[in-house]
Scaffold this motif. Structure first.
Motif, short mmCIF file in Angstrom:
data_model
loop_
_atom_site.label_atom_id
_atom_site.label_comp_id
_atom_site.label_asym_id
_atom_site.label_seq_id
_atom_site.Cartn_x
_atom_site.Cartn_y
_atom_site.Cartn_z
N ARG A 37 0.84 -1.22 0.00
CA ARG A 37 0.00 0.00 0.00
C ARG A 37 0.86 1.25 0.00
NH1 ARG A 37 -2.64 -2.80 3.82
NH2 ARG A 37 -1.93 -1.43 5.48
N MET A 38 1.89 1.25 0.84
CA MET A 38 2.77 2.42 0.91
C MET A 38 3.49 2.63 -0.42
SD MET A 38 2.48 3.94 3.79
CE MET A 38 3.94 4.95 3.83
N ALA A 39 4.00 1.57 -1.01
CA ALA A 39 4.71 1.69 -2.28
C ALA A 39 3.75 2.15 -3.38
CB ALA A 39 5.35 0.35 -2.66
N TYR A 40 2.52 1.65 -3.37
CA TYR A 40 1.54 2.04 -4.39
C TYR A 40 1.15 3.51 -4.23
CZ TYR A 40 -2.33 1.79 -7.66
OH TYR A 40 -3.15 2.01 -8.72
N LEU A 41 1.01 3.96 -3.00
CA LEU A 41 0.68 5.36 -2.78
C LEU A 41 1.80 6.27 -3.29
CD1 LEU A 41 -0.96 5.18 0.73
CD2 LEU A 41 -2.06 5.93 -1.38
N HIS A 42 3.02 5.81 -3.19
CA HIS A 42 4.15 6.60 -3.68
C HIS A 42 4.26 6.56 -5.19
CE1 HIS A 42 6.13 7.70 0.10
NE2 HIS A 42 5.54 6.63 0.55
N SER A 43 3.93 5.42 -5.77
CA SER A 43 4.19 5.24 -7.20
C SER A 43 2.95 5.39 -8.08
CB SER A 43 4.79 3.86 -7.45
OG SER A 43 3.84 2.84 -7.19
N GLY A 44 1.79 4.96 -7.60
CA GLY A 44 0.60 4.99 -8.43
C GLY A 44 0.60 3.92 -9.50
N SER A 45 1.54 3.02 -9.42
CA SER A 45 1.66 1.97 -10.43
C SER A 45 1.88 0.63 -9.75
CB SER A 45 2.86 2.29 -11.34
OG SER A 45 3.35 1.15 -11.99
N GLU A 46 1.13 -0.37 -10.17
CA GLU A 46 1.26 -1.69 -9.56
C GLU A 46 2.65 -2.26 -9.80
OE1 GLU A 46 -0.75 -6.08 -10.00
OE2 GLU A 46 -2.02 -4.33 -10.31
N ASP A 47 3.15 -2.15 -11.03
CA ASP A 47 4.47 -2.68 -11.35
C ASP A 47 5.56 -2.00 -10.54
OD1 ASP A 47 3.38 -4.44 -13.19
OD2 ASP A 47 3.72 -3.11 -14.90
N ALA A 48 5.50 -0.67 -10.46
CA ALA A 48 6.51 0.07 -9.69
C ALA A 48 6.42 -0.30 -8.22
CB ALA A 48 6.33 1.57 -9.88
N ALA A 49 5.19 -0.41 -7.70
CA ALA A 49 5.01 -0.75 -6.28
C ALA A 49 5.60 -2.12 -5.97
CB ALA A 49 3.53 -0.71 -5.91
N LEU A 50 5.36 -3.08 -6.85
CA LEU A 50 5.90 -4.43 -6.63
C LEU A 50 7.43 -4.41 -6.66
CD1 LEU A 50 3.39 -6.51 -8.76
CD2 LEU A 50 3.57 -6.46 -6.27
N GLU A 51 8.00 -3.65 -7.58
CA GLU A 51 9.45 -3.55 -7.66
C GLU A 51 10.03 -2.87 -6.42
OE1 GLU A 51 12.71 -1.71 -10.74
OE2 GLU A 51 10.77 -2.36 -11.54
#
Length: 179
Positions: A37-51
């Motif tokens: 959730r934190m990574a997605y909030l920062h990135s707005g992208s599922e792929d970026a958040a997973l990375e």
């Protein structure tokens, strides 16, 4: 219930610090939703958040032995995630927009379009403002906790929050952001 969860986390963190790969894996399993959730909030992208999460977990694993206080594991991982996220966007393209297909949450009180506008406005904030907004309003942390994670004085957190909300108000139509 919360106290039992906290003592379990502390026990697992102590094992992980002593080198238990299984304990670290359990901790990641417990906190993976939060990290994503934190990574997605920062990135707005599922792929970026997973990375970002993947790199955060790896960096955390390599440096878990340096963690002094097992009770701050989640904040410690959040700090790593923030640094990894910043590094990711220095290496890659600027923040992308959230997908248009985002589903509306029943209890949010705002429409999907308004939420997309809010997320886009948050991503346009300078990094330090974006960080305090996400940690305060999306993760529910107190200003003292944010100060610890970001390694800045509490007064700076308060100042950043005030300035960030002012910037968001400028970016959004009136009524999107209360407070």
């Amino acid at each position: 219930m919360e106290e039992v969860k906290r003592s379990t986390d502390i026990r697992l963190v102590r094992k992980a610090i002593r080198g238990s790969v299984d304990a670290y894996g359990e901790l990641i399993t417990i906190h993976k939703g939060y990290l994503y959730r934190m990574a997605y909030l920062h990135s707005g992208s599922e792929d970026a958040a997973l990375e970002i999460v993947q790199e955060t977990v790896l960096k955390g694993f390599h440096s878990i032995k340096t963690l002094q206080n097992p009770a701050v594991f989640r904040s410690w991982m959040t700090t790593i995630l923030i640094h990894v996220s910043s590094d990711y966007y220095r290496r890659n393209i600027p923040f992308s927009e959230l997908p248009e297909e985002e589903q509306e949450q029943e209890n949010s009180g705002i429409s999907a379009e308004e939420r997309l506008d809010l997320y886009a406005a948050i991503r346009r904030l300078p990094e330090h403002y974006r960080m305090v907004i996400v940690l305060k309003y999306f993760d529910g942390l107190k200003q003292d906790e944010i100060a610890g994670i970001m390694n800045i004085p509490r007064g700076s957190v308060s100042s950043y929050l005030t300035r960030a909300k002012k910037e968001l108000r400028k970016s959004l139509e009136e009524g999107y952001l209360n407070g």
